[in-house]
Design a protein around this motif. Structure first.
Motif, PDB file in Angstrom:
ATOM      1  N   MET A   1       0.844  -1.176   0.000  1.00 45.58           N
ATOM      2  CA  MET A   1       0.000   0.000   0.000  1.00 45.58           C
ATOM      3  C   MET A   1       0.891   1.242   0.000  1.00 45.58           C
ATOM      4  O   MET A   1       1.836   1.322   0.776  1.00 45.58           O
ATOM      5  CB  MET A   1      -0.912  -0.004   1.219  1.00 45.58           C
ATOM      6  N   PRO A   2       0.585   2.204  -0.829  1.00 49.11           N
ATOM      7  CA  PRO A   2       1.423   3.405  -0.923  1.00 49.11           C
ATOM      8  C   PRO A   2       1.174   4.378   0.224  1.00 49.11           C
ATOM      9  O   PRO A   2       0.139   4.349   0.882  1.00 49.11           O
ATOM     10  CB  PRO A   2       0.967   4.030  -2.243  1.00 49.11           C
ATOM     11  N   ASP A   3       2.150   5.245   0.436  1.00 45.90           N
ATOM     12  CA  ASP A   3       1.933   6.388   1.313  1.00 45.90           C
ATOM     13  C   ASP A   3       1.235   7.462   0.488  1.00 45.90           C
ATOM     14  O   ASP A   3       1.330   7.479  -0.741  1.00 45.90           O
ATOM     15  CB  ASP A   3       3.268   6.946   1.826  1.00 45.90           C
ATOM     16  N   MET A   4       0.527   8.350   1.181  1.00 46.78           N
ATOM     17  CA  MET A   4      -0.151   9.451   0.512  1.00 46.78           C
ATOM     18  C   MET A   4       0.209  10.752   1.202  1.00 46.78           C
ATOM     19  O   MET A   4       0.530  10.761   2.394  1.00 46.78           O
ATOM     20  CB  MET A   4      -1.669   9.239   0.517  1.00 46.78           C
ATOM     21  N   LEU A   5       0.147  11.850   0.449  1.00 50.23           N
ATOM     22  CA  LEU A   5       0.491  13.170   0.962  1.00 50.23           C
ATOM     23  C   LEU A   5      -0.756  14.044   0.974  1.00 50.23           C
ATOM     24  O   LEU A   5      -1.532  14.056   0.020  1.00 50.23           O
ATOM     25  CB  LEU A   5       1.556  13.810   0.071  1.00 50.23           C
ATOM     26  N   VAL A   6      -0.937  14.780   2.082  1.00 49.10           N
ATOM     27  CA  VAL A   6      -2.083  15.682   2.238  1.00 49.10           C
ATOM     28  C   VAL A   6      -1.559  17.092   2.482  1.00 49.10           C
ATOM     29  O   VAL A   6      -0.697  17.298   3.339  1.00 49.10           O
ATOM     30  CB  VAL A   6      -2.969  15.276   3.439  1.00 49.10           C
ATOM     31  N   ARG A   7      -2.089  18.056   1.742  1.00 56.08           N
ATOM     32  CA  ARG A   7      -1.764  19.470   1.966  1.00 56.08           C
ATOM     33  C   ARG A   7      -2.672  19.981   3.085  1.00 56.08           C
ATOM     34  O   ARG A   7      -3.832  20.293   2.869  1.00 56.08           O
ATOM     35  CB  ARG A   7      -1.993  20.293   0.697  1.00 56.08           C
ATOM     36  N   LEU A   8      -2.134  20.073   4.280  1.00 52.56           N
ATOM     37  CA  LEU A   8      -2.938  20.487   5.427  1.00 52.56           C
ATOM     38  C   LEU A   8      -3.389  21.933   5.311  1.00 52.56           C
ATOM     39  O   LEU A   8      -4.484  22.287   5.759  1.00 52.56           O
ATOM     40  CB  LEU A   8      -2.160  20.279   6.725  1.00 52.56           C
ATOM     41  N   TYR A   9      -2.584  22.774   4.711  1.00 52.54           N
ATOM     42  CA  TYR A   9      -2.952  24.183   4.568  1.00 52.54           C
ATOM     43  C   TYR A   9      -4.140  24.369   3.634  1.00 52.54           C
ATOM     44  O   TYR A   9      -4.774  25.419   3.638  1.00 52.54           O
ATOM     45  CB  TYR A   9      -1.758  25.017   4.102  1.00 52.54           C
ATOM     46  N   ALA A  10      -4.469  23.351   2.841  1.00 52.18           N
ATOM     47  CA  ALA A  10      -5.593  23.450   1.910  1.00 52.18           C
ATOM     48  C   ALA A  10      -6.892  22.888   2.486  1.00 52.18           C
ATOM     49  O   ALA A  10      -7.933  22.954   1.833  1.00 52.18           O
ATOM     50  CB  ALA A  10      -5.253  22.725   0.604  1.00 52.18           C
ATOM     51  N   LEU A  11      -6.836  22.333   3.705  1.00 50.54           N
ATOM     52  CA  LEU A  11      -8.052  21.787   4.307  1.00 50.54           C
ATOM     53  C   LEU A  11      -9.006  22.908   4.699  1.00 50.54           C
ATOM     54  O   LEU A  11      -8.558  23.958   5.175  1.00 50.54           O
ATOM     55  CB  LEU A  11      -7.718  20.971   5.564  1.00 50.54           C
ATOM     56  N   PRO A  12     -10.287  22.673   4.549  1.00 57.80           N
ATOM     57  CA  PRO A  12     -11.243  23.693   5.014  1.00 57.80           C
ATOM     58  C   PRO A  12     -11.237  23.765   6.536  1.00 57.80           C
ATOM     59  O   PRO A  12     -10.905  22.797   7.221  1.00 57.80           O
ATOM     60  CB  PRO A  12     -12.589  23.185   4.497  1.00 57.80           C
ATOM     61  N   GLU A  13     -11.609  24.896   7.067  1.00 59.63           N
ATOM     62  CA  GLU A  13     -11.661  25.091   8.519  1.00 59.63           C
ATOM     63  C   GLU A  13     -12.770  24.273   9.160  1.00 59.63           C
ATOM     64  O   GLU A  13     -12.665  23.838  10.295  1.00 59.63           O
ATOM     65  CB  GLU A  13     -11.892  26.568   8.851  1.00 59.63           C
ATOM     66  N   LYS A  14     -13.847  24.059   8.428  1.00 52.52           N
ATOM     67  CA  LYS A  14     -15.029  23.411   8.987  1.00 52.52           C
ATOM     68  C   LYS A  14     -14.805  21.910   9.143  1.00 52.52           C
ATOM     69  O   LYS A  14     -14.258  21.258   8.274  1.00 52.52           O
ATOM     70  CB  LYS A  14     -16.233  23.662   8.080  1.00 52.52           C
ATOM     71  N   ARG A  15     -15.286  21.385  10.244  1.00 51.77           N
ATOM     72  CA  ARG A  15     -15.182  19.963  10.514  1.00 51.77           C
ATOM     73  C   ARG A  15     -16.333  19.201   9.861  1.00 51.77           C
ATOM     74  O   ARG A  15     -17.327  19.785   9.474  1.00 51.77           O
ATOM     75  CB  ARG A  15     -15.166  19.725  12.018  1.00 51.77           C
ATOM     76  N   SER A  16     -16.179  17.872   9.789  1.00 48.26           N
ATOM     77  CA  SER A  16     -17.173  17.024   9.139  1.00 48.26           C
ATOM     78  C   SER A  16     -18.526  17.106   9.843  1.00 48.26           C
ATOM     79  O   SER A  16     -18.640  16.806  11.025  1.00 48.26           O
ATOM     80  CB  SER A  16     -16.690  15.572   9.162  1.00 48.26           C
ATOM     81  N   PRO A  17     -19.583  17.493   9.125  1.00 44.38           N
ATOM     82  CA  PRO A  17     -20.904  17.627   9.738  1.00 44.38           C
ATOM     83  C   PRO A  17     -21.753  16.352   9.662  1.00 44.38           C
ATOM     84  O   PRO A  17     -22.875  16.343  10.109  1.00 44.38           O
ATOM     85  CB  PRO A  17     -21.544  18.728   8.897  1.00 44.38           C
ATOM     86  N   ARG A  18     -21.235  15.272   9.112  1.00 44.01           N
ATOM     87  CA  ARG A  18     -22.051  14.108   8.804  1.00 44.01           C
ATOM     88  C   ARG A  18     -22.297  13.149   9.970  1.00 44.01           C
ATOM     89  O   ARG A  18     -22.927  12.133   9.784  1.00 44.01           O
ATOM     90  CB  ARG A  18     -21.396  13.295   7.689  1.00 44.01           C
ATOM     91  N   LEU A  19     -21.815  13.433  11.141  1.00 40.12           N
ATOM     92  CA  LEU A  19     -21.946  12.483  12.244  1.00 40.12           C
ATOM     93  C   LEU A  19     -23.387  12.365  12.730  1.00 40.12           C
ATOM     94  O   LEU A  19     -24.090  13.363  12.867  1.00 40.12           O
ATOM     95  CB  LEU A  19     -21.052  12.895  13.415  1.00 40.12           C
TER      96      LEU A  19
END
Length: 161
Positions: A1-19
């Protein structure tokens, strides 16, 4: 399984509302170490329990948990196998498909951003499509098996012959 990279600075401020009602995500506390580690080992094995144990070695802890009322149903760690790494993470089988994994992922990545990371690595990412869709993660070329190469398995002999 590969590693993946996430741009944290590009994440929206809002948290997941689906709970669903009754589900909450929060950072685990040190006194919860034993029940959380027992649960992780029962549901995901000794390897992930070892990584989760490392997450309890700092203050504040580096592990978020998902609760259904007062019952543990998921977890996510960061900075345990290597600094800047997200994972491991898991949700109890019967609770999957309810947005818990997404909420754990986003909450943990936002925590990593808040402590100063610009990027996060998802080590040995299993569901690559999920990570790409949810947080825009991209595969890191030639990253498998990566940092996990040569890792001892639970059946490895440790006694002298």
């Amino acid at each position: 399984m590969p590693d993946m990279l996430v741009r944290l600075y590009a994440l929206p401020e809002k948290r997941s509302p689906r709970l669903a009602a009754g589900i909450s995500i929060r950072r685990a506390m040190a006194p919860e170490r034993r029940p959380v580690l027992s649960w992780v080992e029962e549901h995901f094995g000794a390897g992930w329990a070892g990584e989760a144990e490392a997450a309890f070695s700092s203050t504040p802890t580096r592990i978020h948990i998902a609760l259904d009322e007062d019952r543990l149903v998921g977890f996510a760690c960061h900075d345990v196998t290597a600094l800047g790494f997200f994972g491991p993470t898991g949700v109890e089988g019967i609770m999957r498909g309810r947005g818990i994994g997404e909420a754990l992922l986003v909450e943990t990545l936002l925590t990593m951003r808040a402590i100063g990371y610009a990027y996060a690595i998802i080590g040995g990412a299993g569901p690559t499509e999920f990570y790409a869709r949810t947080v825009g993660a991209v595969e890191i070329p030639d990253s498998a098996p990566g940092i996990y190469a040569g890792m001892l398995s639970p059946g490895t002999r440790t006694e002298a012959t």
